[in-house]
Design an enzyme around this catalytic site. Structure first.
Site, PDB file in Angstrom:
ATOM      1  N   PRO A   2       0.832  -1.206   0.000  1.00 52.66           N
ATOM      2  CA  PRO A   2       0.000   0.000   0.000  1.00 52.66           C
ATOM      3  C   PRO A   2       0.866   1.255   0.000  1.00 52.66           C
ATOM      4  O   PRO A   2       1.843   1.348   0.749  1.00 52.66           O
ATOM      5  CB  PRO A   2      -0.796  -0.129   1.300  1.00 52.66           C
ATOM      6  N   GLU A   3       0.507   2.205  -0.852  1.00 56.25           N
ATOM      7  CA  GLU A   3       1.245   3.459  -0.953  1.00 56.25           C
ATOM      8  C   GLU A   3       0.391   4.587  -0.379  1.00 56.25           C
ATOM      9  O   GLU A   3      -0.649   4.336   0.234  1.00 56.25           O
ATOM     10  CB  GLU A   3       1.634   3.711  -2.407  1.00 56.25           C
ATOM     11  N   LYS A  60       3.750   6.483   4.549  1.00 54.71           N
ATOM     12  CA  LYS A  60       2.948   5.253   4.561  1.00 54.71           C
ATOM     13  C   LYS A  60       2.606   4.800   5.976  1.00 54.71           C
ATOM     14  O   LYS A  60       2.067   3.711   6.168  1.00 54.71           O
ATOM     15  CB  LYS A  60       3.699   4.141   3.829  1.00 54.71           C
ATOM     16  N   HIS A  97      -5.152 -15.089   8.813  1.00 57.97           N
ATOM     17  CA  HIS A  97      -3.980 -14.220   8.895  1.00 57.97           C
ATOM     18  C   HIS A  97      -4.197 -13.032   9.841  1.00 57.97           C
ATOM     19  O   HIS A  97      -3.443 -12.055   9.795  1.00 57.97           O
ATOM     20  CB  HIS A  97      -3.606 -13.709   7.508  1.00 57.97           C
ATOM     21  N   ARG A 116       1.668 -11.722   4.874  1.00 56.95           N
ATOM     22  CA  ARG A 116       3.126 -11.884   4.801  1.00 56.95           C
ATOM     23  C   ARG A 116       3.828 -11.616   6.135  1.00 56.95           C
ATOM     24  O   ARG A 116       5.030 -11.849   6.256  1.00 56.95           O
ATOM     25  CB  ARG A 116       3.691 -10.954   3.720  1.00 56.95           C
ATOM     26  N   ARG A 161      22.350  13.543  -8.208  1.00 60.57           N
ATOM     27  CA  ARG A 161      22.179  12.094  -7.996  1.00 60.57           C
ATOM     28  C   ARG A 161      22.354  11.365  -9.321  1.00 60.57           C
ATOM     29  O   ARG A 161      21.627  11.629 -10.275  1.00 60.57           O
ATOM     30  CB  ARG A 161      20.808  11.779  -7.405  1.00 60.57           C
ATOM     31  N   ARG A 270      12.994  -3.792  -9.295  1.00 59.14           N
ATOM     32  CA  ARG A 270      11.562  -3.494  -9.317  1.00 59.14           C
ATOM     33  C   ARG A 270      11.088  -3.336 -10.756  1.00 59.14           C
ATOM     34  O   ARG A 270      11.811  -2.835 -11.622  1.00 59.14           O
ATOM     35  CB  ARG A 270      11.270  -2.189  -8.556  1.00 59.14           C
TER      36      ARG A 270
END
Length: 291
Positions: A2-3, A60, A97, A116, A161, A270
């Site tokens: 989740p973001e 988050k 869970h 998880r 960067r 990713r």
């Protein structure tokens, strides 16, 4: 994972359902879910007889301000990969869970379900700085919806960067709350390829990127977030942003703007989704096609 939009959706739901309600007890089914205090008994004792004053979001992280007649403490939650906070009647069968249960009046409870088991919950005692217990908070960059998140701020985080912009956007010390989904979406909206090095970005591109980040986050929040695997809001409902996503999870499908197939590559382990026609290393000349 989740973001920001998913966590914000949960925060709004929690404020609607739990505000001013007193926690009457708790049950910890998986001890390692509780990151602090180290004693599960101390955690349950700490949260009991505290009312939810309000829920905040930082990046988050979810933070509940707990109030009692004598003091204020904090409850912190990070959903991580698969965490869910579900508001249910106590008679509802337990999901296998389920890791933590917080009990309220009228036989209602807030359940933390986490397949998880990476999710974490903290209780911060009265008089203790939240950042000293939930140490990840101190490392967070500015929230995209905060006044601090200006073009100049983002430029200062990206300058010099020598890494791809997509990788940089996933760094919570650059932008708080952004993750794989909305980094891809914002880069598409701003016309920038994910492999573009931060050092090569022009100020105009950074301005477009900042605007795109805010726009895609706002759109997703309005849609209740994104559900591709585990995300549910507090009432157990899926998010709807996935159906209108520009590029994320759409590899091989036609671009919604030009019709070319969406591509997927791996960057720093990713998946990154993009349109090679609408996104370039320079990016600026393609921006108007998505407005």
């Amino acid at each position: 994972m989740p973001e920001l939009p998913e966590v914000e959706t949960v925060r709004k739901g929690l404020n609607q359902l739990t505000l001013n309600q007193e926690i009457t007890g708790g049950d910890v089914l998986l001890n390692r879910t509780i990151a602090y205090p180290f004693s599960v008994g101390e955690f349950v004792d700490g949260i009991e007889k505290n009312a939810i004053a309000t829920w905040h979001r930082r990046g988050k992280y979810l933070l509940a301000e707990l109030s009692s007649p004598c003091s204020t403490s904090w409850l912190g939650v990070h959903l991580r990969m698969t965490g869910q906070l579900l508001w249910l009647h106590r008679d509802e069968p337990l999901h296998k869970h389920t890791r933590v249960r917080l009990f309220f009046g009228d036989q209602q409870e807030l359940r933390f379900v986490d397949q998880r088991t990476f999710g974490k919950i903290w209780w911060v005692p009265p008089g203790v700085a939240v950042e000293s217990i939930i140490t990840g908070l101190a490392k967070l960059a500015a929230d995209p919806f905060s006044p601090e998140f200006s073009v100049e701020y983002l430029a200062s985080k990206l300058k010099n960067r020598r890494r791809p912009i997509k990788t940089a956007l996933l760094d919570q010390s650059v932008v708080a709350g952004l993750g794989n989904i909305y980094a891809d979406e914002a880069l598409f909206k701003s016309g920038i390829l994910p492999e573009t090095l931060c050092i090569d970005l022009q100020l105009k591109q950074i301005e477009l990127l900042r605007t795109a980040i805010i726009q895609v986050l706002e759109t997703s929040i309005e849609a209740g977030g994104t559900t591709f695997s585990n995300f549910l809001n507090v009432k157990g409902t899926n998010g709807n942003y996935g159906g209108v996503a520009w590029v994320y999870n759409r590899a091989g499908e036609p671009c919604r703007v030009c019709g070319m197939p969406i591509q997927r590559i791996r960057l720093a382990g990713r998946s990154s989704h993009f349109c090679s026609e609408c996104q370039t290393l320079r990016g600026v000349e393609n921006r108007e096609r998505r407005d």
